[in-house]
Design an enzyme around this catalytic site. Structure first.
Site, mmCIF file in Angstrom:
data_model
loop_
_atom_site.group_PDB
_atom_site.id
_atom_site.type_symbol
_atom_site.label_atom_id
_atom_site.label_comp_id
_atom_site.label_asym_id
_atom_site.label_seq_id
_atom_site.Cartn_x
_atom_site.Cartn_y
_atom_site.Cartn_z
ATOM 1 N N HIS A 21 40.836 51.311 70.606
ATOM 2 C CA HIS A 21 41.247 52.646 71.052
ATOM 3 C C HIS A 21 40.313 53.127 72.155
ATOM 4 O O HIS A 21 39.392 52.411 72.571
ATOM 5 C CB HIS A 21 41.356 53.628 69.881
ATOM 6 C CG HIS A 21 40.060 53.854 69.135
ATOM 7 N ND1 HIS A 21 39.004 54.546 69.663
ATOM 8 C CD2 HIS A 21 39.669 53.457 67.902
ATOM 9 C CE1 HIS A 21 38.025 54.588 68.789
ATOM 10 N NE2 HIS A 21 38.389 53.918 67.710
ATOM 11 N N HIS A 70 36.486 52.731 71.963
ATOM 12 C CA HIS A 70 35.934 51.408 72.298
ATOM 13 C C HIS A 70 35.901 51.221 73.817
ATOM 14 O O HIS A 70 34.956 50.681 74.373
ATOM 15 C CB HIS A 70 36.782 50.295 71.683
ATOM 16 C CG HIS A 70 36.965 50.420 70.203
ATOM 17 N ND1 HIS A 70 38.187 50.330 69.592
ATOM 18 C CD2 HIS A 70 36.068 50.652 69.213
ATOM 19 C CE1 HIS A 70 38.035 50.475 68.291
ATOM 20 N NE2 HIS A 70 36.760 50.681 68.032
ATOM 21 N N CYS A 107 32.179 52.040 55.761
ATOM 22 C CA CYS A 107 31.037 51.993 56.689
ATOM 23 C C CYS A 107 30.337 50.638 56.616
ATOM 24 O O CYS A 107 29.534 50.309 57.486
ATOM 25 C CB CYS A 107 29.956 52.997 56.315
ATOM 26 S SG CYS A 107 30.404 54.701 56.471
ATOM 27 N N HIS A 113 33.436 59.307 55.910
ATOM 28 C CA HIS A 113 34.873 59.085 55.644
ATOM 29 C C HIS A 113 35.464 60.023 54.605
ATOM 30 O O HIS A 113 36.689 60.072 54.444
ATOM 31 C CB HIS A 113 35.088 57.632 55.194
ATOM 32 C CG HIS A 113 34.827 56.648 56.280
ATOM 33 N ND1 HIS A 113 33.656 55.924 56.361
ATOM 34 C CD2 HIS A 113 35.572 56.288 57.349
ATOM 35 C CE1 HIS A 113 33.703 55.141 57.432
ATOM 36 N NE2 HIS A 113 34.844 55.351 58.051
ATOM 37 N N LYS A 129 36.569 63.630 65.834
ATOM 38 C CA LYS A 129 36.262 62.338 66.447
ATOM 39 C C LYS A 129 37.550 61.542 66.599
ATOM 40 O O LYS A 129 38.352 61.446 65.682
ATOM 41 C CB LYS A 129 35.308 61.568 65.535
ATOM 42 C CG LYS A 129 34.984 60.201 66.096
ATOM 43 C CD LYS A 129 34.200 59.341 65.129
ATOM 44 C CE LYS A 129 34.032 57.949 65.729
ATOM 45 N NZ LYS A 129 33.754 56.929 64.761
ATOM 46 N N LYS A 155 40.358 55.586 64.368
ATOM 47 C CA LYS A 155 41.523 54.822 63.954
ATOM 48 C C LYS A 155 42.731 55.713 63.733
ATOM 49 O O LYS A 155 43.813 55.453 64.233
ATOM 50 C CB LYS A 155 41.219 54.095 62.640
ATOM 51 C CG LYS A 155 40.549 52.769 62.852
ATOM 52 C CD LYS A 155 40.210 52.122 61.517
ATOM 53 C CE LYS A 155 38.717 51.841 61.456
ATOM 54 N NZ LYS A 155 38.261 51.392 60.164
HETATM 55 N N1 MSP Z 1 30.619 46.928 64.507
HETATM 56 C C1 MSP Z 1 29.823 48.109 64.611
HETATM 57 C C2 MSP Z 1 28.785 47.984 65.713
HETATM 58 C C3 MSP Z 1 27.881 46.818 65.592
HETATM 59 S S1 MSP Z 1 26.779 46.718 66.950
HETATM 60 C C4 MSP Z 1 25.716 45.504 66.523
HETATM 61 C C5 MSP Z 1 30.717 49.304 64.893
HETATM 62 N N2 MSP Z 1 31.926 49.038 65.381
HETATM 63 S S2 MSP Z 1 33.047 50.124 65.708
HETATM 64 O O1 MSP Z 1 34.160 49.381 66.231
HETATM 65 O O2 MSP Z 1 33.303 50.941 64.589
HETATM 66 O O3 MSP Z 1 32.450 51.062 66.797
HETATM 67 C C6 MSP Z 1 31.958 50.525 67.975
HETATM 68 C C7 MSP Z 1 31.505 51.595 68.903
HETATM 69 O O4 MSP Z 1 32.596 52.404 69.281
HETATM 70 C C8 MSP Z 1 30.441 52.516 68.320
HETATM 71 O O5 MSP Z 1 29.403 52.672 69.267
HETATM 72 C C9 MSP Z 1 31.141 53.815 68.155
HETATM 73 O O6 MSP Z 1 30.280 54.879 68.355
HETATM 74 C C10 MSP Z 1 32.158 53.729 69.284
HETATM 75 N N3 MSP Z 1 33.225 54.643 69.043
HETATM 76 C C11 MSP Z 1 34.165 54.615 68.053
HETATM 77 N N4 MSP Z 1 34.889 55.759 68.137
HETATM 78 C C12 MSP Z 1 34.411 56.532 69.143
HETATM 79 C C13 MSP Z 1 34.774 57.728 69.751
HETATM 80 N N5 MSP Z 1 35.744 58.481 69.312
HETATM 81 N N6 MSP Z 1 34.097 58.106 70.871
HETATM 82 C C14 MSP Z 1 33.134 57.340 71.446
HETATM 83 N N7 MSP Z 1 32.768 56.216 70.889
HETATM 84 C C15 MSP Z 1 33.270 55.866 69.654
HETATM 85 O O7 MSP Z 1 30.283 50.422 64.699
#
Ligand code: MSP
Length: 498
Positions: free
Chosen positions: A17, A20, A128, A146, A295, A298
């Site tokens: 999304h 990411h 988490c 969550h 935020k 998903k």
């Molecule tokens: N797998 C772990 C990270 C491991 S790093 C060794 C993880 N993955 S995640 O897919 O949940 O999130 C990855 C990144 O995307 C995180 O830095 C998280 O902050 C970012 N984001 C997820 N949703 C977000 C927003 N709504 N806004 C900005 N970034 C966000 O955590």
């Protein structure tokens, strides 16, 4: 100089999304800028594929975990070219080379005396993949993030002696006040460490989807230890037959979201210290993209579909919007209306019009050849320092400040057009010299701005530079120089109105 920048690795059990895309585009802006400087750049992104949530999701779908990750990882792999992201490698933590290296490093941490066996009992959030303290669990035992029930876990674990690193970590923060950026996140990391560190589980023994613990095959490593090590392991096998570790480790910047601060600002440096490895220079913590006040994630993930925006407006428009709209290091709301407004005012009007007007006037008044005239010294002075300014801001990962500084000049150039009104000068033969100078100044300043904007909007910037007959992208070429431009091509609307 070498420059190594990383994004977090993404969990594969959710669809990609905008959140990411945000981290990844930010890292891409830095990587592209550093390449423009001529630095030796390595830019890493990838997927985080182990852990209980993945095992559970696979079970629900009647797949093996490996089948699930093999099905989902390509969504992230394919996202990169779609976002025009120039990563040098894409790591998957299920890669055999990564797994072997994780075993080696964590084995070393154990040999160095930082691991012991024990029993873990406490609260755990499967979503988490993280343990919670009693305080975090509260009275109702819900995950603070969550809001779903925590499970009570009791199992044999190996522990990492995190508590032993408290003083080292505080010293690190004293000696490297920019280890965690921006400042408010540094303060958060510091108070977390000062409040006292507890040892953490290094392994799990209730499921098998992970990197096996080499000295005890009943265990797999806790997914965060496996995941964090990706930044280090990738360098050892990203290029066949070559180990890039010496060349790129330690990293200059790990870019992460604020929800994973503890892992990167506390666990990660402690692990590296325990393994006797050099520490990265900076962990830069960005904020969240919000939908309204929530935020984006998903569940709210489809409120804005990055693919639909890119199909309709192009990849540059999405990149630009995300980088301009949400101040890097802070939370910010995003919306489709906000996207459209910024597209119209900044891309279509400010930059798009400036480019088409400038190029059209050179064709209309000077047969498509930029006059070899003296540049307006005031305007040149306002543009010439920009490259140094952008350099200094990006050294600090101030992506917002750098884009602001460039945009100030884009607006300045539009005002210059109004002030100097070339269409008036064109009516008066006696002012031909002035018109030459105005057109030459505008075209050259536009070129400089296009070179500097390249990391944000690579496709449009390259197109514009091509039209100006000056395709050089090196940052050194972002200095104002009279007589550099000659014959120029026509240019289609860079950002057509919708
Ligand atoms: N797998 C772990 C990270 C491991 S790093 C060794 C993880 N993955 S995640 O897919 O949940 O999130 C990855 C990144 O995307 C995180 O830095 C998280 O902050 C970012 N984001 C997820 N949703 C977000 C927003 N709504 N806004 C900005 N970034 C966000 O955590």
């Amino acid at each position: 100089m070498s420059f190594y920048v990383t994004t977090p690795i993404y969990y594969v059990n959710a669809a990609p999304h905008l959140g990411h895309a945000y981290s990844t585009i930010a890292a891409d802006v830095m990587a592209r800028h550093m390449r423009q400087r001529g630095e030796d750049v390595f830019f890493l992104t990838g997927t985080d594929e182990h852990g209980e949530p993945v095992a559970l999701a696979a079970e629900r779908e009647g797949l093996t975990p490996q089948e699930l990750v093999d099905r989902n990882a390509p969504r992230f792999v394919d996202l990169m070219p779609r976002l025009n992201v120039s990563n040098d490698f894409f790591i998957r933590t299920s890669d055999a080379e990564h797994m072997a290296k994780v075993q080696e490093i964590l084995g070393r941490i154990r040999d160095n005396g930082h691991v012991y066996e024990g029993i873990y009992e406490g609260w755990y959030c499967p979503r988490c993949a993280d343990f919670k303290t009693d305080a975090e669990a509260g009275d109702d035992n819900l995950c603070p993030i969550h809001k779903t029930p925590l499970t009570r876990e009791k199992e044999d674990n190996y522990f990492f002696r995190l508590s032993a690193f408290q003083d080292d970590l505080l010293r690190l923060l004293d000696e490297q006040p920019e280890f965690v950026m921006p400042r408010h996140r540094y303060n958060e990391a510091r108070s977390f460490i000062e409040s006292g560190l507890q040892d953490v589980s290094l392994s799990r023994s209730t499921f098998t989807w992970g990197v096996p613990v080499p000295w005890d095959e009943k265990h797999v490593f806790y997914v965060w230890f496996d995941a964090l090590l990706n930044y280090y392991t990738a360098l050892s096998y990203a290029r066949e037959g070559e180990d890039l570790t010496e060349r790129f480790w330690p990293a200059q910047f790990h870019l992460i979201g604020k929800d994973i601060l503890k892992f990167h600002a506390v666990f990660w440096p402690a692990m590296l210290l325990a393994a006797g490895l050099p520490l990265p220079e900076h962990v830069f913590v960005h904020g969240f993209l919000l939908i309204g006040k929530d935020k984006m994630g998903k569940s709210a993930g489809n409120a804005i579909d990055p693919f639909a925006i890119m199909d309709e407006y192009g990849t540059d428009a999405l990149r630009f919007y995300l980088m301009r709209e949400v101040s890097f290091g802070h939370d910010g709301s995003v919306s489709l209306e906000g996207f459209r407004a910024r597209y119209e005012t900044e891309l279509a009007n400010d930059l798009g019009n400036l480019a088409s007007r400038t190029i059209a006037m050179v064709h209309r008044y000077r047969d498509g050849v930029v006059p070899d005239a003296q540049l307006d010294p005031d305007l040149a002075a306002e543009i010439d320092g920009l490259e140094g300014e952008v350099r200094a801001l990006l050294d600090r990962a101030d992506l917002t400040g750098a884009a602001d500084a460039i945009w100030l000049r884009v607006r300045r150039l539009n005002r210059y057009v109004e002030e100097r009104a070339p269409w008036q000068l064109a009516k008066d033969e006696a002012r031909a010299g002035d018109l030459d100078s105005v057109l030459a100044s505008l075209a050259e300043a536009l070129r400089v701005v296009a070179v500097l904007l390249y990391p944000w909007i690579p496709e449009s910037s390259a197109k514009l530079l091509q039209a100006l007959g000056a395709p050089q992208l090196e940052l050194a070429s972002a200095r104002v120089q009279a007589g550099r431009l000659g014959a120029i091509a026509k240019l289609d609307q860079l950002f057509p109105k919708h």
